[in-house]
Scaffold this motif. Structure first.
Motif, short mmCIF file in Angstrom:
data_model
loop_
_atom_site.label_atom_id
_atom_site.label_comp_id
_atom_site.label_asym_id
_atom_site.label_seq_id
_atom_site.Cartn_x
_atom_site.Cartn_y
_atom_site.Cartn_z
N CYS A 523 0.85 -1.19 0.00
CA CYS A 523 0.00 0.00 0.00
C CYS A 523 0.89 1.24 0.00
O CYS A 523 1.77 1.38 0.86
CB CYS A 523 -0.91 0.01 1.22
N THR A 524 0.67 2.11 -0.96
CA THR A 524 1.49 3.31 -1.08
C THR A 524 0.60 4.53 -1.32
O THR A 524 -0.50 4.42 -1.85
CB THR A 524 2.50 3.19 -2.22
N CYS A 525 1.11 5.66 -0.91
CA CYS A 525 0.41 6.93 -1.16
C CYS A 525 0.90 7.53 -2.47
O CYS A 525 2.03 7.29 -2.90
CB CYS A 525 0.66 7.91 -0.02
N ALA A 526 0.05 8.35 -3.09
CA ALA A 526 0.44 9.03 -4.31
C ALA A 526 1.50 10.09 -4.00
O ALA A 526 1.68 10.51 -2.85
CB ALA A 526 -0.79 9.67 -4.96
N ALA A 531 1.26 8.96 4.54
CA ALA A 531 0.34 8.07 5.24
C ALA A 531 0.18 8.51 6.68
O ALA A 531 1.15 8.61 7.43
CB ALA A 531 0.85 6.63 5.17
N CYS A 532 -1.05 8.80 7.06
CA CYS A 532 -1.38 9.11 8.45
C CYS A 532 -2.34 8.02 8.91
O CYS A 532 -3.54 8.06 8.61
CB CYS A 532 -2.02 10.49 8.58
N GLY A 533 -1.81 7.02 9.62
CA GLY A 533 -2.61 5.85 9.95
C GLY A 533 -2.97 5.12 8.68
O GLY A 533 -2.10 4.77 7.89
N ASN A 534 -4.25 4.90 8.45
CA ASN A 534 -4.71 4.21 7.24
C ASN A 534 -5.18 5.18 6.17
O ASN A 534 -5.96 4.81 5.30
CB ASN A 534 -5.86 3.25 7.59
#
Length: 737
Positions: A523-526, A531-534
């Motif tokens: 799972c990665t952020c754009a 990422a803050c928690g989920n």
């Protein structure tokens, strides 16, 4: 003298011949041969003229299409005259050219080409050289910079990453081709399928085999979890103090509607944690007064008690109409006979049928004594085996191979509806043979419902009758198989690609957080988000994580460049209110609207779609006391119902709608009505809207003049207020309809 005279005659004849030839059509392409004509005054006779060339061009001089002509034969030598040598024979004429092309060209289609140099017709017509190749002396050749022909393209196998060292030898992603060998950059390491930086690659951290946890990062070759998600649970970095799926301990999932606070699953104020989620015991029909205490169909929950409305009566937990209900006809528990009906609270059978078999609690069955083989002529008078009932009398079947089924003689050896015995219906594709339902040689009979199936390929009966493959899987040789690269995550999920599925990232049921995507099973952020928690968010604009994770602004605040700011009025320490649109701070702080009202321009008024009738805001489209307008009352006692704002004599069931206090509601209305949200009588609070049949909280931010609006935060959705013009922030990911 005779010789001179003869010579003069020859000259005259030749002149006449030349004069005649000057009046003819243009000469064909082939040139005539020439010969000596004068052997000298005292020599022999003149040689004959050469033969004319064969024709090749058209007479008008344009390019022709004929073949070249043969050379003309030379004229015969003249006879030797006295004292003189014989004249030489004339030279043959040259052949005509082919179709107008020059001697060095070839006709290919409609064009004249030089097959020695033409790359599209090299050596022969239509023989094309590859991309980048030239035609030299009728042979294809690549230039020195890309000297090798590979799959019809000139390449340099010393530098070409698609053909490094030889045709088709492709380098892996991130590699370069040098001196015919695939290599990684000096700063990267080759790991099975790609070049990577071991110091920072979370999928190859420190070495090629170490993969960091989902949400984790790789720093200096060592895996670690970020500060906002410091705990490792089932291969993912989470914050057990806030994670809904790992609250307090790994795998502890909070109920629907609950939040995780300090590691404890907590329902909002006024709600109780039940099996189905957080519930309001005072009005939840599935948890009325206590968890899992569900009210029956058509019943509502009022103050924690199941109740019926609109002339219905509570029978065994279900609201029914005693006048028409066949299971409670006239009174609770009074069942009508099978096949009968209930009218005005009285059971009756159709036509001339009578009730037979009513014993104790069994209400019996409506029976036609004229045709029923079990009650032929009178209740309890069965016909002997093999006989039918006609006009109330038993008669045998005419054919001894037939049996009586439902008053009809049938052949149970071949009848697909009564195969072997009455009522045994063969399934799709099967035929009744010798009283048995049978399929072709390649299929198996799987009963009436499934019929004939090929167990080697059927996704509903794969390998065995009724063995249904999971979603996305196919049946191959009797085995349920997911497509290549996918994993079977069970019956509810089916086949998924865990390398890219955000709901099953890296493994089944491992869901990525809000805004995260699944890349290579992680799972990665754009780009630009953290990422803050989920949740993936931008701390520069997210009011719930403003400047840093978990640094929340007051409700309604905007977050600009990582700093909270209020564009409206602060009402208390934690609320930035829009006094023009906030239902809890309408016109002034703490001035709240009623549940059926909305705040419009700083004033509480009926919600859009509701009409004020006698001090209350109602939906005149489905209010039996105000049907179509205030004071218009439907006569419920005479069977009237309020349907779309008009009183009609009907039943809601006949319309496929739900009965609610004398009105009939569609599923669309139940999904959006603020006074009947999801179920009859479920009134949403003033700071709630009805979203897909659920009362959902919202707030009005003074920074949101239109949608989308960053001031709503990533866990809320900017929506238009139902029927109004104001923009509001609704909890979750859906807007009211």
């Amino acid at each position: 003298m005779r010789t001179a005279s003869w010579l003069m005659v020859a000259l005259v004849v030749s002149s006449l011949a030349l004069a005649c030839s000057s009046t003819k059509a243009p000469t064909p392409t082939g040139a005539a041969g020439t010969g000596a004509h004068d052997g000298g005054v005292n020599g022999g006779g003149s040689g004959g003229s050469g033969g004319s060339g064969g024709s090749g061009g058209n007479l008008d001089g344009s390019i022709g299409t004929g073949m070249a002509g043969n050379s003309g034969a030379g004229g015969a030598a003249g006879s030797s005259g006295a004292g003189g040598a014989a004249g030489s024979a004339g030279t043959g004429g040259a052949g005509g050219t082919s179709g107008g092309c020059t001697a060095s060209q070839t006709k290919c289609g409609n064009s004249c080409v030089d097959t020695q140099t033409d790359a599209a017709n090299c050596g022969a017509c239509s023989k094309s050289c590859g991309v980048g190749a030239n035609c030299v002396k009728a042979k294809c050749a690549c230039p020195s910079a890309t000297p090798k022909l590979c799959n019809s393209v000139c390449i340099d196998e010393q530098t070409d990453t698609a053909n490094c060292g030889g045709c088709g030898q492709a380098c892996l992603p991130g590699q370069t081709c040098s001196a015919g060998t695939c290599k990684c950059d000096s700063s990267k390491t080759m790991c099975t399928d790609a070049c990577t930086t071991l110091a920072s690659d979370a999928t190859h951290c420190g070495n090629c085999t170490t993969k960091c946890a989902v949400g984790g990062s790789c720093t200096s070759g060592v895996c670690g979890c970020p500060a906002g998600a410091p705990d490792l649970c089932n291969g993912s970095c989470v914050d057990k103090q806030k994670d809904l799926y790992n609250c307090g301990t790994c795998g502890q999932v909070c109920n629907t509607g609950a939040s995780c606070t300090s590691g404890v699953c907590t329902c909002p104020t006024g709600l109780v944690s039940c099996t189905s989620g957080c519930a309001d015991l005072s009005k939840d029909v599935y948890n009325c007064g206590a968890c899992d205490n569900a009210c029956g169909p058509n019943a509502s929950c009022v103050s924690g008690q199941c109740a019926c409305t609109g002339g219905t009566t509570l029978c065994n937990g279900t609201c029914v109409t005693l006048a028409t209900n066949i299971n409670d006809c006239g009174s609770c528990g009074h069942r009508c006979a099978t096949g009968g009906s209930c009218s005005a609270g009285t059971c009756s059978c159709p036509g001339a049928q009578v009730v037979c078999g009513a014993v104790g609690g069994n209400p019996g069955r409506c029976t036609d004594l004229a045709t029923d083989t079990n009650h032929c002529g009178a209740c309890g008078t069965p016909c002997p085996m093999g006989q039918v009932c006609t006009s109330g009398a038993c008669h045998p079947c005419a054919n001894m191979n037939q049996i009586a089924c439902g008053g009809t003689c049938i052949d149970a050896q071949t009848d697909n509806n009564h195969c072997g015995t009455c009522g045994n219906k063969c399934g799709a594709g099967a035929t009744c043979t010798a009283g048995v339902c049978a399929c072709g040689s390649t299929k198996t009979y799987c009963g009436t419902t499934l019929g004939c199936v090929d167990e080697s390929t059927s996704t509903t009966s794969c390998g065995a009758c009724g063995n249904r493959c999971h979603s996305g899987a196919s049946c191959m040789s009797g085995q349920c198989t997911c497509p290549s690269g996918q994993v079977d995550c069970g019956a509810r999920i089916g086949c998924v690609d865990v390398s890219s599925d955000a709901a099953n990232c890296g493994q089944c049921r491992n869901a990525c957080g809000v805004g995260e995507s699944c890349t290579s099973g992680h799972c990665t952020c754009a780009a630009g988000k953290v990422a803050c928690g989920n949740t993936c968010t931008a701390p520069a604009t997210d009011p719930q994580h403003c400047g840093s994770c978990n640094s929340a602004c007051a409700t309604g605040d905007a977050c600009t460049s990582g700093a909270c700011s209020c564009a409206g009025t602060m009402c208390g320490a934690n609320t930035c209110a829009d006094l023009q649109a906030s239902p809890t701070h309408c016109g002034a702080c703490a001035k709240a609207c009623q549940a059926d009202q909305a705040c419009t321009s700083g004033t509480c008024a009926c919600r859009p779609g509701l009409t004020k009738c006698g001090g209350a805001c109602v939906e005149v489209t489905n209010d039996a006391a105000n049907c179509g307008g205030c004071g218009v009352t439907c006569d419920l006692g005479n069977g009237e119902r309020c349907v779309d704002g008009t009183c009609q004599v009907t039943t809601c069931g006949a319309l496929g709608q739900q009965f609610c206090n004398g009105a009939c509601l569609t599923q669309v209305e139940l999904a959006s009505s603020p006074v009947n949200c999801g179920q009859c009588g479920n009134n949403c609070n003033a700071n709630e809207v009805c979203v897909q049949g659920n009362c959902t909280a919202f707030f009005a931010s003074p920074s949101c003049n239109s949608c989308p609006c960053a001031a709503c935060g990533v866990t809320n959705t900017c929506c238009a207020y139902p029927g109004g013009a104001d923009s509001i922030c609704v909890a979750g990911g859906s807007c009211p309809q």
